[in-house]
Design a protein around this motif. Structure first.
Motif, mmCIF file in Angstrom:
data_model
loop_
_atom_site.group_PDB
_atom_site.id
_atom_site.type_symbol
_atom_site.label_atom_id
_atom_site.label_comp_id
_atom_site.label_asym_id
_atom_site.label_seq_id
_atom_site.Cartn_x
_atom_site.Cartn_y
_atom_site.Cartn_z
ATOM 1 N N GLN A 1 -1.706 -12.428 -13.883
ATOM 2 C CA GLN A 1 -1.878 -12.409 -15.340
ATOM 3 C C GLN A 1 -0.534 -12.378 -16.060
ATOM 4 O OE1 GLN A 1 -4.424 -9.017 -16.040
ATOM 5 N NE2 GLN A 1 -6.264 -10.279 -16.034
ATOM 6 N N ASN A 2 0.487 -11.897 -15.367
ATOM 7 C CA ASN A 2 1.828 -11.836 -15.945
ATOM 8 C C ASN A 2 2.727 -12.951 -15.421
ATOM 9 O OD1 ASN A 2 2.100 -9.291 -17.688
ATOM 10 N ND2 ASN A 2 0.863 -8.653 -15.942
ATOM 11 N N GLU A 3 2.082 -14.024 -14.935
ATOM 12 C CA GLU A 3 2.767 -15.227 -14.463
ATOM 13 C C GLU A 3 3.766 -14.925 -13.352
ATOM 14 O OE1 GLU A 3 4.237 -17.375 -17.847
ATOM 15 O OE2 GLU A 3 2.266 -17.425 -18.769
ATOM 16 N N LEU A 4 3.393 -14.016 -12.459
ATOM 17 C CA LEU A 4 4.211 -13.665 -11.309
ATOM 18 C C LEU A 4 3.492 -14.122 -10.040
ATOM 19 C CD1 LEU A 4 5.096 -10.067 -12.477
ATOM 20 C CD2 LEU A 4 6.583 -12.092 -12.560
ATOM 21 N N SER A 5 4.252 -14.333 -8.991
ATOM 22 C CA SER A 5 3.698 -14.767 -7.711
ATOM 23 C C SER A 5 3.661 -13.597 -6.750
ATOM 24 C CB SER A 5 4.549 -15.886 -7.114
ATOM 25 O OG SER A 5 4.597 -16.984 -7.985
ATOM 26 N N PRO A 6 2.483 -13.020 -6.499
ATOM 27 C CA PRO A 6 2.397 -11.851 -5.621
ATOM 28 C C PRO A 6 2.454 -12.217 -4.136
ATOM 29 C CG PRO A 6 0.232 -12.409 -6.444
ATOM 30 C CD PRO A 6 1.195 -13.355 -7.104
ATOM 31 N N VAL A 7 3.131 -11.363 -3.380
ATOM 32 C CA VAL A 7 3.241 -11.490 -1.936
ATOM 33 C C VAL A 7 2.925 -10.127 -1.334
ATOM 34 C CG1 VAL A 7 4.820 -11.967 -0.022
ATOM 35 C CG2 VAL A 7 5.014 -13.271 -2.143
ATOM 36 N N SER A 8 2.110 -10.118 -0.308
ATOM 37 C CA SER A 8 1.753 -8.875 0.348
ATOM 38 C C SER A 8 2.871 -8.432 1.292
ATOM 39 C CB SER A 8 0.449 -9.056 1.136
ATOM 40 O OG SER A 8 0.035 -7.842 1.676
ATOM 41 N N VAL A 9 3.195 -7.140 1.258
ATOM 42 C CA VAL A 9 4.214 -6.563 2.139
ATOM 43 C C VAL A 9 3.541 -5.537 3.011
ATOM 44 C CG1 VAL A 9 6.340 -5.241 2.234
ATOM 45 C CG2 VAL A 9 5.993 -6.898 0.410
ATOM 46 N N ARG B 1 0.862 -1.193 0.000
ATOM 47 C CA ARG B 1 0.000 0.000 0.000
ATOM 48 C C ARG B 1 0.893 1.235 0.000
ATOM 49 N NH1 ARG B 1 -2.146 3.216 4.046
ATOM 50 N NH2 ARG B 1 -4.139 4.137 3.514
ATOM 51 N N VAL B 2 0.504 2.224 -0.805
ATOM 52 C CA VAL B 2 1.258 3.474 -0.915
ATOM 53 C C VAL B 2 0.293 4.637 -0.710
ATOM 54 C CG1 VAL B 2 2.658 4.896 -2.452
ATOM 55 C CG2 VAL B 2 2.816 2.416 -2.601
ATOM 56 N N ALA B 3 0.633 5.535 0.185
ATOM 57 C CA ALA B 3 -0.192 6.735 0.384
ATOM 58 C C ALA B 3 -0.053 7.631 -0.833
ATOM 59 C CB ALA B 3 0.240 7.473 1.640
ATOM 60 N N THR B 4 -1.162 8.079 -1.382
ATOM 61 C CA THR B 4 -1.106 8.928 -2.573
ATOM 62 C C THR B 4 -0.382 10.239 -2.292
ATOM 63 O OG1 THR B 4 -3.476 9.146 -2.118
ATOM 64 C CG2 THR B 4 -2.876 8.327 -4.235
ATOM 65 N N LEU C 1 -8.500 9.311 -4.253
ATOM 66 C CA LEU C 1 -7.889 8.186 -3.540
ATOM 67 C C LEU C 1 -6.911 8.644 -2.467
ATOM 68 C CD1 LEU C 1 -7.047 5.729 -6.465
ATOM 69 C CD2 LEU C 1 -9.006 5.698 -4.936
ATOM 70 N N ASP C 2 -6.968 7.974 -1.318
ATOM 71 C CA ASP C 2 -6.005 8.221 -0.246
ATOM 72 C C ASP C 2 -4.788 7.321 -0.378
ATOM 73 O OD1 ASP C 2 -7.595 10.150 0.971
ATOM 74 O OD2 ASP C 2 -8.677 8.639 2.138
ATOM 75 N N SER C 3 -4.983 6.154 -1.033
ATOM 76 C CA SER C 3 -3.880 5.216 -1.204
ATOM 77 C C SER C 3 -4.056 4.426 -2.496
ATOM 78 C CB SER C 3 -3.794 4.261 -0.016
ATOM 79 O OG SER C 3 -4.950 3.459 0.044
ATOM 80 N N MET C 4 -2.949 3.843 -2.930
ATOM 81 C CA MET C 4 -2.927 2.976 -4.103
ATOM 82 C C MET C 4 -2.056 1.778 -3.735
ATOM 83 S SD MET C 4 -2.541 5.745 -7.176
ATOM 84 C CE MET C 4 -3.047 4.602 -8.452
ATOM 85 N N TYR C 5 -1.894 0.849 -4.661
ATOM 86 C CA TYR C 5 -1.067 -0.330 -4.405
ATOM 87 C C TYR C 5 0.009 -0.438 -5.476
ATOM 88 C CZ TYR C 5 -4.133 -1.569 -0.702
ATOM 89 O OH TYR C 5 -4.822 -1.536 0.484
ATOM 90 N N ALA C 6 1.234 -0.610 -4.995
ATOM 91 C CA ALA C 6 2.391 -0.718 -5.883
ATOM 92 C C ALA C 6 2.816 -2.173 -5.986
ATOM 93 C CB ALA C 6 3.537 0.129 -5.353
ATOM 94 N N VAL C 7 3.266 -2.559 -7.168
ATOM 95 C CA VAL C 7 3.815 -3.884 -7.418
ATOM 96 C C VAL C 7 5.312 -3.686 -7.642
ATOM 97 C CG1 VAL C 7 3.747 -5.916 -8.908
ATOM 98 C CG2 VAL C 7 1.653 -4.595 -8.515
ATOM 99 N N LEU D 1 1.487 0.543 -10.588
ATOM 100 C CA LEU D 1 0.759 1.264 -9.542
ATOM 101 C C LEU D 1 -0.716 1.188 -9.923
ATOM 102 C CD1 LEU D 1 1.228 3.027 -7.017
ATOM 103 C CD2 LEU D 1 1.299 4.992 -8.545
ATOM 104 N N VAL D 2 -1.517 0.572 -9.035
ATOM 105 C CA VAL D 2 -2.928 0.352 -9.359
ATOM 106 C C VAL D 2 -3.828 0.847 -8.238
ATOM 107 C CG1 VAL D 2 -2.497 -1.589 -10.910
ATOM 108 C CG2 VAL D 2 -2.849 -2.014 -8.485
ATOM 109 N N ARG D 3 -5.090 0.949 -8.562
ATOM 110 C CA ARG D 3 -6.094 1.529 -7.678
ATOM 111 C C ARG D 3 -6.365 0.703 -6.424
ATOM 112 N NH1 ARG D 3 -10.407 5.314 -8.200
ATOM 113 N NH2 ARG D 3 -9.485 6.028 -10.130
ATOM 114 N N ASP D 4 -6.445 -0.630 -6.552
ATOM 115 C CA ASP D 4 -6.786 -1.431 -5.373
ATOM 116 C C ASP D 4 -5.943 -2.699 -5.292
ATOM 117 O OD1 ASP D 4 -8.219 -3.589 -6.816
ATOM 118 O OD2 ASP D 4 -9.749 -2.057 -7.144
ATOM 119 N N ARG D 5 -5.970 -3.296 -4.101
ATOM 120 C CA ARG D 5 -5.126 -4.449 -3.787
ATOM 121 C C ARG D 5 -5.451 -5.654 -4.675
ATOM 122 N NH1 ARG D 5 -5.118 -8.859 -0.223
ATOM 123 N NH2 ARG D 5 -3.101 -9.235 0.758
ATOM 124 N N SER D 6 -6.729 -5.936 -4.851
ATOM 125 C CA SER D 6 -7.100 -7.102 -5.659
ATOM 126 C C SER D 6 -6.619 -6.955 -7.099
ATOM 127 C CB SER D 6 -8.605 -7.357 -5.594
ATOM 128 O OG SER D 6 -9.312 -6.263 -6.118
#
Length: 75
Positions: A66-74, A20-23, A37-43, A53-58
């Motif tokens: 979709q890009n064959e990557l394994s996401p992990v929450s930080v 999560r990144v504060a805007t 938006l107060d925050s966004m989500y960075a990959v 950088l996208v609007r929401d966590r999901s």
């Protein structure tokens, strides 16, 4: 029990980190595009480079998968 096992290549090459990144910390041109938006989500990749950088966590998780990557929450 001392049998060696070949684990192959590490999976960390395909791991991306979602955080999560504060805007308010983003550049002005990005803040102007998302005034509601107060925050966004960075990959980020394993080296810490921001890939997206996208609007929401999901959406961040969907984008990674979709890009064959394994996401992990930080946190």
């Amino acid at each position: 029990m001392d049998t060696k096992f070949d684990f192959g290549e590490p999976e960390s090459q395909n791991t991306v980190y979602i955080r999560r990144v504060a805007t308010s910390t983003l550049p002005e041109e990005i803040r102007e595009q998302v005034p509601d938006l107060d925050s966004m989500y960075a990959v980020h990749d394993a080296e810490g480079e921001q890939l997206a950088l996208v609007r929401d966590r999901s959406m961040a998780f969907v984008l990674a998968r979709q890009n064959e990557l394994s996401p992990v929450s930080v946190h």
